[in-house]
Design an enzyme around this catalytic site. Structure first.
Site, PDB file in Angstrom:
ATOM      1  CD  GLU C  30      -2.468  -1.804   2.302  1.00 55.84           C
ATOM      2  OE1 GLU C  30      -2.166  -1.309   3.389  1.00 55.84           O
ATOM      3  OE2 GLU C  30      -3.109  -2.871   2.182  1.00 55.84           O
ATOM      4  CD  GLU C  70      -4.077  -5.235   4.037  1.00 56.27           C
ATOM      5  OE1 GLU C  70      -5.266  -5.520   3.765  1.00 56.27           O
ATOM      6  OE2 GLU C  70      -3.722  -4.142   4.511  1.00 56.27           O
ATOM      7  CG  PHE C  93       0.778  -0.909  11.108  1.00 56.36           C
ATOM      8  CD1 PHE C  93       1.582  -0.360  12.109  1.00 56.36           C
ATOM      9  CD2 PHE C  93       0.238  -0.062  10.145  1.00 56.36           C
ATOM     10  CE1 PHE C  93       1.828   1.006  12.136  1.00 56.36           C
ATOM     11  CE2 PHE C  93       0.493   1.307  10.177  1.00 56.36           C
ATOM     12  CZ  PHE C  93       1.301   1.851  11.180  1.00 56.36           C
ATOM     13  CG  ASP C  95      -0.706  -4.448  14.788  1.00 53.49           C
ATOM     14  OD1 ASP C  95      -0.866  -4.506  16.004  1.00 53.49           O
ATOM     15  OD2 ASP C  95       0.332  -3.992  14.256  1.00 53.49           O
ATOM     16  CG  PHE C  96      -2.936  -4.177   8.943  1.00 54.57           C
ATOM     17  CD1 PHE C  96      -3.438  -3.740  10.170  1.00 54.57           C
ATOM     18  CD2 PHE C  96      -2.482  -3.219   8.046  1.00 54.57           C
ATOM     19  CE1 PHE C  96      -3.478  -2.382  10.491  1.00 54.57           C
ATOM     20  CE2 PHE C  96      -2.534  -1.862   8.357  1.00 54.57           C
ATOM     21  CZ  PHE C  96      -3.032  -1.448   9.584  1.00 54.57           C
ATOM     22  CG  HIS C 139      -2.342   0.665  13.761  1.00 56.08           C
ATOM     23  ND1 HIS C 139      -3.676   0.618  14.062  1.00 56.08           N
ATOM     24  CD2 HIS C 139      -2.268   0.924  12.432  1.00 56.08           C
ATOM     25  CE1 HIS C 139      -4.387   0.837  12.968  1.00 56.08           C
ATOM     26  NE2 HIS C 139      -3.560   1.026  11.958  1.00 56.08           N
TER      27      HIS C 139
END
Lengths: 329, 373, 341
Positions: C30, C70, C93, C95-96, C139
């Protein structure tokens, strides 16, 4: 859906090849159905019988270096892509000489040398992979094409929808084939796909989408030919929805009580892709039925050998448990 | 205002990036009578631990820095003075120093390594000292670089310009060594003299660099004022191939520390920084291939391929060896020609110019003065 | 020649040098190309933190923006790796990972095994992790243990600019899928980094500092916490040995054992949550393999078993700090004193 595509478009050699591929898939799957019932085959298998025209009609346009990503119902795609039938059978029996040395099994049959990126145990697993293969072709400046096969179940996965958008955004040489066989496991598309035809979803991503009769080799062949040509020429991705039926359950052992009585028997009589193919080439006077009968016999012999050899083949050794995890570690 | 002679023993600056050193141990007690050049205190610097020598004769009156102290370059380690100087004077000296001492700025401007193209190859070098005297050019050995001269270059540059260069495949120079043989290295150094506009130079080489220096002196006698061969290759067949192969193979800290320990009579002198720097060099793209090519060319089958006839060198020759050399035998010093001056330093290993830097510097300095007279 | 650059510049330089060296290296994620299709300048961003900034200008065909998809683009990295590219995909991140983990652990990580050793999947997923910028629960996590758990993946967690460059180059050249964890707080940290390309082998720990009293194994940004603790402890006469594994898979177990066999004491500093963490894993490995050498029970210094909080007052308590590390070291010393008494 009328029978508009014509057998006359193909050479006799191509027709015989296509017939042999479809017959090989059918014989492979019918035999697995029989053998599975004996309890000798580990795990579970998902059979492709009834859908042969799709794998064959699409992949007959692909060369050895084009890419295919498949599904859990992947035997047909592997055979059409040129994977070794005996190696596949050994793999399904979990043997060391299997195509993946017994590490993958039915749901992970792959042969990267043949451009077969693998059957896939994850529904919707394949579409992102063909985006990558398509990107690879584009960056390396080849004219390779990557095709993913996904079921109607997989058509509802975010991965599939994301991948159609990504392929469109990146203008990739990719074709998304949706094999809509009416059931995601036991759940009917009448329930799980709402609104419009799956093919119409292509509009939302700005790519062409068509629906074809998946029992009709010639219809699939024609639609795939156009989509693959477009991809090779830099015209970007396409979606082809093939409406089709499967002859067996979701997996072997599925009693299919969710299906109508005589549903499969009627399909076998009325919609069988091999019957359709034989009728069309015979009526066009292109191939003598005797030639096709000879192919049937040869295929039967091949599958017999494949099963016998697979049963006799050695199991992997204990040391094999730990190999092939990394290239280096 | 004191009229008596009080000398300070300061933290030396060994190498461009040294800003401070750690006191490892005092080598002599307070009250010891010192000659100039006596080793007084061991200091851990970036590369190896080294001894600080007494800058003047006198008595060590005060150990100001304690073992383990980190002292900035120029900081006070100890005080040397005659025995007659009263303690109060020493106290006052220390007090005044501490009140007025300002450590050097961390990024103090000094000579920086530069690059020059020689025959299409990028060569890194470091120049110290400006004068019209005949320059000295320092040539490192296998796997070395300009930093092996960290204890020598600055000291020697007070009398003449001193250049140190990185041979191809080494340090900051191009990693492509081509054939990696002696003549190719000699050609690079000859080209370096041209590029620097040096008509005639003193050459000093360590180990493989000694063989390079000797080869140039034989091929271009008119360009060479003198040759100093330090633990030099080229004087005999034997070489410790375990060291060569170990150096090529080592890619982990402990392994490399052991290998580098081979270079010193006292392996404990090897610091983590030296190990780190060598490992960082060895990880660079192309270094493995370069070292392999040089080793295959110069040290095939565990032997030196080039044994030179030193008697063909017309310029004066100084040969220096550490008696504990584990890489090239000190006995090779006997193979030098009869006209050569041979000096063997006790309790020093292959990297004698680091381990006994003060002695080596005095030997070279005296030899060069003599060669020019 | 080395000069001082930041952790972020080191990673950018590694990417640029590998793209220059190898035309099959592609970079996407991204905003990685800077925000394609927007009316403003090209290469505006280079990822949300700017790590890939400048690459698009040099290699426009090989630096791509992606939709926020993603699953699709991480899966595309796997597919591209299996078909001749060396992709470096950015999962902004870590976290994703929840929206694309299937592509990582069921696809990329397993190709080689499932396909009987015939696949190579040379891909890198760059991903940011760690607390400290008030980015809150979604995040700020340190999720490398989750990836370390997966066979088929390699996991890299650099602690300084020099390692970041060498490990990134090694990761790109590696034929297995690598998850490359970048602690966002380290991006601005400077260090000496050679201009030339170099590789730091995956699976080789670094002894950041040598000492005989206690072994501190610290990961990523926690290395600097351990160093600060060791500085303070040095004044108390305690010599800490700090081992930075640099990669958590493969883990350089030998380097850890060698150190613990010398010191007899272990403190593991891990920014992730405590259960099934690197801290618990390393403590268990040491307990199993170095039991006879241990003078005290191993101690773990980790984040608490909570999500990362938002409030600075809370977040500062969440991340292990030098005081907690030093306290743990003292406990190992204290315990051993009692044991001897």
């Amino acid at each position: 859906m009328t029978e508009v595509a014509s057998p006359q478009e193909l050479s006799k050699e191509d027709l015989l090849d296509a017939y042999r591929t479809m017959r090989t898939i059918r014989e492979f799957e019918e035999r697995l159905h029989t053998e599975f019932a004996t309890g000798e085959i580990p795990g579970f298998v998902h059979l492709y019988a009834g859908e042969e025209a799709i794998a064959t009609g699409v992949i007959s346009h692909l060369g050895a270096d084009d890419y295919v990503a498949s599904t859990h119902r992947g035997h047909g795609h592997a055979i059409a892509k040129g994977c070794d039938v005996k190696g596949m059978m050994k793999e399904i029996y979990g043997k060391a000489e299997g195509l993946c040395h017994g590490k993958g099994g039915s749901m992970h049959i792959a042969d990267l040398d043949k451009g077969m990126l693998g059957a896939n145990g994850i529904v919707g697993g394949g579409p992102p992979l063909v985006c990558g293969a398509g990107l690879s072709a584009k960056v390396r400046g080849t004219n390779q094409v990557a095709v993913s096969f996904t079921g109607d179940g997989g058509s509802n996965q975010g991965t599939t929808l994301e991948s159609m958008n990504l392929a469109s955004v990146w203008n990739l040489p990719v074709v998304f084939v949706i094999e809509n066989n009416g059931y995601a496991e036991a759940t009917s598309t009448n329930f799980s796909v709402k609104g419009i035809d799956i093919a119409k979803r292509a509009d939302g991503f700005g790519i062409p989408g068509v629906t074809v009769d998946g029992h009709d080799f010639f219809a699939v062949h024609e639609a795939a030919g156009e989509a693959i040509r477009r991809a090779r020429e830099g015209g970007g991705p396409s979606l082809i929805e093939c409406k089709v039926n499967r002859y067996f359950g979701h997996f072997e052992g599925d009693a299919q009580t969710y299906r109508a009585e005589n549903e499969v028997e009627n399909l076998r009589c009325e919609k069988d892709c091999l019957d359709n193919f034989r009728r069309r080439v015979a009526s066009a006077g292109l191939i003598d039925e005797g030639e096709l009968d000879r192919i049937d016999e040869e295929v039967k012999q091949l599958i017999n050998e494949a099963v016998e050899e697979a049963k006799a083949a050695p199991d992997p050794k204990a040391d094999d448990l730990l190999t092939d995890v990394y290239v280096s570690y | 205002m004191s009229t008596v002679q009080i000398t300070r023993l300061s933290m030396p600056k060994w190498g461009l990036s040294m800003t401070e050193g750690t006191v490892v141990q005092w080598l002599v007690e307070e009250g010891t009578i010192l000659e100039q050049g006596d080793e007084v205190i061991e200091v851990e610097s970036e590369k190896i631990n080294n001894a600080v020598e007494s800058p003047a004769p006198g008595v060590l009156r005060r150990q100001v820095a304690k073992e383990g102290d980190v002292v900035p370059v120029g900081g006070l380690l100890g005080v040397i003075a005659d025995a007659e100087v009263p303690d109060s004077e020493i106290d006052a000296f220390v007090e005044e120093f501490e009140a007025t001492f300002v450590p050097e700025e961390e990024e103090a401007a000094g000579p920086e390594p530069e690059k020059v193209e020689i025959g299409g190859k990028s060569i890194q070098y470091l120049k110290m000292g400006e004068s019209d005297a005949t320059p000295l050019v320092l040539i490192h050995g296998f796997g070395g670089d300009i930093n092996i001269w960290v204890f020598n270059q600055e000291t020697l540059s007070t009398e003449r310009p001193v250049y140190a260069l990185d041979l191809p495949g080494h340090g900051g120079s191009v990693k492509d060594v081509g054939s990696g043989d002696l003549d190719s290295f000699a050609g690079i150094v000859a080209g370096f003299l041209d590029a620097m506009g040096i008509e005639k130079a003193h050459l000093a080489g360590h180990s493989m660099g000694g063989a390079v220096a000797a080869a140039i002196a034989i091929q271009h006698p008119e360009r060479v004022a003198s040759v100093t061969l330090i633990a030099s290759a080229g004087l005999g067949e034997e070489i410790n191939s375990d060291y060569i192969e170990g150096f090529i193979a080592a890619n982990r800290r402990r392994e490399m520390k052991r290998v580098l320990g081979t270079l010193f009579a006292n392996p404990d002198l090897v610091t983590r920084q030296l190990v780190n720097d060598v490992l960082a060099y060895k990880r660079l793209d192309g270094v493995d291939e370069a070292l392999r090519a040089v080793a295959d060319s110069l040290f095939p089958d565990g032997k030196q391929a080039n044994v030179l006839d030193i008697s063909r060198i017309q310029a004066p020759v100084l040969v220096i060896w550490g008696d504990k050399d584990e890489v090239v035998p000190a006995s090779h010093a006997q193979n030098a020609s009869s006209g050569a001056k041979v000096e063997t330093i006790e309790n020093a290993g292959h990297s004698v110019q680091m381990e006994a830097a003060g002695k080596v510097n005095r030997l070279i300095s005296g030899f060069l003065d003599e060669a020019e007279s | 020649m080395a000069r001082r650059i930041t952790f972020m510049q080191a990673i950018n330089e590694a990417l640029a040098q590998e793209m220059e060296r190898d035309e099959t290296v592609v970079v996407f994620g991204e905003d990685n190309a800077g925000g394609a299709g927007a009316p403003g300048e090209d290469d505006a961003w280079g990822g949300v933190m700017g790590v890939t900034k400048g690459l698009y200008g040099k290699y426009p065909g090989r630096v791509l923006d992606t939709p926020i998809s993603e699953s699709a683009f991480v899966g595309a990295a796997a597919g591209a790796a299996a078909s001749g590219l060396r992709p470096v995909a950015e999962l902004m991140f870590v976290d994703f990972f929840g929206v694309c983990m299937d592509q990582i652990y069921n696809q990329a990580a397993k190709f080689r095994y499932m396909f009987g050793g015939k696949a190579v999947t040379p891909m890198v997923i760059r991903t940011m992790f760690g607390a400290g910028i008030r980015a809150a629960a979604q995040h700020s996590q340190s999720l490398y243990p989750i990836f370390t758990h997966i066979p088929g993946l390699k996991v890299v967690v650099p602690s300084n600019p020099y390692d970041a460059k060498g490990l990134m180059i090694a990761s790109i050249r590696d034929d297995d899928p690598v998850i490359f964890f970048e602690n966002k707080v380290l991006y601005s940290v400077e260090g000496d980094v050679p201009e030339e390309s170099y590789e730091i082998p995956l699976g080789e720990a670094e002894y950041v500092r040598e000492g005989d009293d206690v072994t501190i194994v610290a990961i990523g940004r926690m290395v600097s916490m351990a160093e600060q603790a060791a500085d303070a402890l040095e004044d108390e006469g305690v010599e800490c040995e700090i081992v930075d594994p640099r990669t958590t898979s493969p883990l350089d177990e030998e380097a850890i054992y060698e150190s613990v066999e010398n010191t007899g004491r272990l403190v593991v500093v891990d920014e992730s949550n405590p259960r099934c963490s690197l801290a618990s894993d390393i403590a268990a490995l040491v307990a199993q393999n170095c039991f006879d050498h241990l003078k005290a029970a191993p101690r773990m210094v980790t984040a608490p078993h909570t999500p990362p909080p938002f409030s600075p007052a809370l977040e500062d308590l969440y991340v292990p700090d030098p005081e907690r590390v030093a306290a743990a070291v003292r406990e190992t010393l204290g315990t051993s004193d009692r044991a001897r008494a």
